[in-house]
Design a protein around this motif. Structure first.
Motif, PDB file in Angstrom:
ATOM      1  N   PHE A  97      34.149  12.876  24.037  1.00  0.00           N
ATOM      2  CA  PHE A  97      34.331  13.254  25.433  1.00  0.00           C
ATOM      3  C   PHE A  97      34.050  12.065  26.341  1.00  0.00           C
ATOM      4  O   PHE A  97      34.818  11.782  27.268  1.00  0.00           O
ATOM      5  N   MET A  98      32.940  11.389  26.097  1.00  0.00           N
ATOM      6  CA  MET A  98      32.564  10.236  26.919  1.00  0.00           C
ATOM      7  C   MET A  98      33.657   9.189  26.907  1.00  0.00           C
ATOM      8  O   MET A  98      34.065   8.673  27.960  1.00  0.00           O
ATOM      9  N   GLU A  99      34.194   8.894  25.733  1.00  0.00           N
ATOM     10  CA  GLU A  99      35.217   7.858  25.648  1.00  0.00           C
ATOM     11  C   GLU A  99      36.530   8.318  26.294  1.00  0.00           C
ATOM     12  O   GLU A  99      37.193   7.534  26.994  1.00  0.00           O
ATOM     13  N   THR A 100      36.899   9.560  26.071  1.00  0.00           N
ATOM     14  CA  THR A 100      38.121  10.078  26.685  1.00  0.00           C
ATOM     15  C   THR A 100      38.009  10.052  28.205  1.00  0.00           C
ATOM     16  O   THR A 100      38.939   9.622  28.907  1.00  0.00           O
ATOM     17  N   LEU A 125      24.437  11.897  27.704  1.00  0.00           N
ATOM     18  CA  LEU A 125      24.509  10.765  26.784  1.00  0.00           C
ATOM     19  C   LEU A 125      23.954   9.507  27.453  1.00  0.00           C
ATOM     20  O   LEU A 125      23.260   8.701  26.821  1.00  0.00           O
ATOM     21  N   GLY A 126      24.253   9.325  28.742  1.00  0.00           N
ATOM     22  CA  GLY A 126      23.746   8.167  29.452  1.00  0.00           C
ATOM     23  C   GLY A 126      22.232   8.125  29.512  1.00  0.00           C
ATOM     24  O   GLY A 126      21.616   7.061  29.365  1.00  0.00           O
ATOM     25  N   VAL A 127      21.612   9.282  29.712  1.00  0.00           N
ATOM     26  CA  VAL A 127      20.148   9.352  29.728  1.00  0.00           C
ATOM     27  C   VAL A 127      19.588   9.077  28.338  1.00  0.00           C
ATOM     28  O   VAL A 127      18.622   8.309  28.171  1.00  0.00           O
ATOM     29  N   ARG A 128      20.192   9.657  27.329  1.00  0.00           N
ATOM     30  CA  ARG A 128      19.680   9.509  25.958  1.00  0.00           C
ATOM     31  C   ARG A 128      19.812   8.077  25.421  1.00  0.00           C
ATOM     32  O   ARG A 128      19.081   7.692  24.513  1.00  0.00           O
ATOM     33  N   THR A 129      20.737   7.309  25.961  1.00  0.00           N
ATOM     34  CA  THR A 129      20.956   5.953  25.460  1.00  0.00           C
ATOM     35  C   THR A 129      20.189   4.899  26.255  1.00  0.00           C
ATOM     36  O   THR A 129      20.458   3.713  26.116  1.00  0.00           O
ATOM     37  N   ARG A 130      19.227   5.324  27.075  1.00  0.00           N
ATOM     38  CA  ARG A 130      18.457   4.363  27.869  1.00  0.00           C
ATOM     39  C   ARG A 130      17.812   3.285  26.998  1.00  0.00           C
ATOM     40  O   ARG A 130      17.971   2.087  27.244  1.00  0.00           O
ATOM     41  N   ASN A 131      17.089   3.702  25.962  1.00  0.00           N
ATOM     42  CA  ASN A 131      16.400   2.722  25.123  1.00  0.00           C
ATOM     43  C   ASN A 131      17.371   1.815  24.377  1.00  0.00           C
ATOM     44  O   ASN A 131      17.103   0.627  24.178  1.00  0.00           O
ATOM     45  N   PHE A 132      18.517   2.377  23.977  1.00  0.00           N
ATOM     46  CA  PHE A 132      19.539   1.569  23.319  1.00  0.00           C
ATOM     47  C   PHE A 132      20.025   0.460  24.244  1.00  0.00           C
ATOM     48  O   PHE A 132      20.215  -0.681  23.829  1.00  0.00           O
ATOM     49  N   ALA A 133      20.230   0.788  25.526  1.00  0.00           N
ATOM     50  CA  ALA A 133      20.716  -0.201  26.489  1.00  0.00           C
ATOM     51  C   ALA A 133      19.724  -1.353  26.623  1.00  0.00           C
ATOM     52  O   ALA A 133      20.120  -2.530  26.668  1.00  0.00           O
ATOM     53  N   PHE A 134      18.442  -1.033  26.682  1.00  0.00           N
ATOM     54  CA  PHE A 134      17.435  -2.097  26.768  1.00  0.00           C
ATOM     55  C   PHE A 134      17.455  -2.967  25.512  1.00  0.00           C
ATOM     56  O   PHE A 134      17.520  -4.197  25.587  1.00  0.00           O
ATOM     57  N   ALA A 135      17.405  -2.330  24.335  1.00  0.00           N
ATOM     58  CA  ALA A 135      17.377  -3.079  23.082  1.00  0.00           C
ATOM     59  C   ALA A 135      18.645  -3.891  22.891  1.00  0.00           C
ATOM     60  O   ALA A 135      18.606  -5.018  22.374  1.00  0.00           O
ATOM     61  N   ASN A 136      19.779  -3.337  23.310  1.00  0.00           N
ATOM     62  CA  ASN A 136      21.057  -4.014  23.149  1.00  0.00           C
ATOM     63  C   ASN A 136      21.154  -5.266  24.013  1.00  0.00           C
ATOM     64  O   ASN A 136      21.992  -6.140  23.764  1.00  0.00           O
ATOM     65  N   ASN A 137      20.299  -5.345  25.015  1.00  0.00           N
ATOM     66  CA  ASN A 137      20.251  -6.522  25.878  1.00  0.00           C
ATOM     67  C   ASN A 137      19.038  -7.398  25.593  1.00  0.00           C
ATOM     68  O   ASN A 137      18.679  -8.262  26.401  1.00  0.00           O
ATOM     69  N   GLY A 138      18.413  -7.178  24.443  1.00  0.00           N
ATOM     70  CA  GLY A 138      17.281  -8.001  24.029  1.00  0.00           C
ATOM     71  C   GLY A 138      16.010  -7.725  24.800  1.00  0.00           C
ATOM     72  O   GLY A 138      15.132  -8.594  24.883  1.00  0.00           O
ATOM     73  N   LEU A 139      15.879  -6.518  25.363  1.00  0.00           N
ATOM     74  CA  LEU A 139      14.719  -6.158  26.166  1.00  0.00           C
ATOM     75  C   LEU A 139      13.913  -5.058  25.487  1.00  0.00           C
ATOM     76  O   LEU A 139      14.460  -4.228  24.761  1.00  0.00           O
TER      77      LEU A 139
END
Length: 266
Positions: free
Chosen positions: A141-144, A171-185
């Motif tokens: 759904f998110m990608e579509t 999904l945006g709320v749940r991926t908060r930690n992923f976004a930080f880690a994905n940016n080396g934070l």
């Protein structure tokens, strides 16, 4: 209905809205560039249909035949992890528009059917961590929805915004930690309070009421931000706290490398 059925109904409706927008286009219009660099409307639909097809294969991987087909896709992805998905989009986009639409229709139906065959409690393989059928539908759904924004942008239009976008917001709320880690934070240790006003007027909320850091604004702006379809400065989102401010500059609800985002609107 179950949560799976609800999310699948949302995915179907979102796909129907996009299909209705592109079906009347003539062949020349299918070559209209979208905001994604080097992509056109045809590329976008090709990408969606191909990823729906691959997701259906993944959902069938619990069978011997399905596992064999899925393993073939994985081997191709391993051979070119950075360019494999885009290459498939460009390859499939060479089909005539009528064939693209027919193949996308078939892929959407096949995905819905395959997801229903996944044994209860079992997760399906994917290019990242294994996913439940409900999580897969949420991701689709998110990608579509996000790619539909690109198509409508190319057509000079804005799609109808509905409360279906709660799937993207969650999904945006749940991926908060992923976004930080994905940016080396280092991901923040504490939860944020997130309050978003839905298109229908309801307020959706995540996290503790007394959180020291928070994000508030409209759900549509938040969803466009976490799918990197809008620049932070072009949203009405208000962040309280240094980590929350940082999050709004790096948020991403999709897997893979951090994207380049969008420029500030002129």
């Amino acid at each position: 209905m179950s949560l799976f059925d609800d999310v699948l109904a949302d995915l179907t409706a979102e796909g129907d809205q996009l299909r209705a927008a592109v079906a009347p286009l003539d062949e020349a219009a299918w070559t209209t560039p979208v905001p994604a660099e080097g992509w056109r409307i045809a590329t976008t639909i090709a990408h969606l249909l191909w990823t729906d097809e691959v997701a259906a294969l993944a959902a069938s991987a619990h069978t011997p035949e399905g596992k064999e087909a899925w393993d073939e896709v994985v081997l191709l992805a391993i051979a070119d992890p950075a360019g494999f998905v885009d290459q498939e989009a460009f390859r499939v986009a060479e089909l005539p528009p009528a064939e693209l639409l027919a193949r996308w229709d078939a892929a959407r139906a096949a995905l819905a059917g395959a997801l229903r065959t996944v044994p209860d409690g079992q997760k399906m393989p994917w290019f990242g961590p294994p996913m439940s059928p409900t999580s897969m539908v949420t991701a689709r759904f998110m990608e579509t929805w996000a790619h539909a924004l690109d198509v409508f942008d190319a057509l000079g239009e804005r799609p109808a915004v509905t409360d279906r976008i709660k799937q993207v917001a969650h999904l945006g709320v749940r991926t908060r930690n992923f976004a930080f880690a994905n940016n080396g934070l280092e991901p923040p240790a504490e939860e944020f309070r997130v309050e978003l006003t839905a298109p229908g007027g309801e307020v959706w909320a995540w996290g503790p009421d007394d959180a020291a850091q928070s994000v508030r604004g409209t759900a549509s702006d938040f969803c466009e931000l976490v799918t990197q379809r809008v620049h932070r400065d072009d949203t009405d989102l208000v962040a309280v706290g240094e980590d929350a401010q940082t999050w709004l500059t790096i948020a991403q609800a999709f897997a893979g490398p951090a994207g380049g985002g969008r420029e500030v609107r002129a």
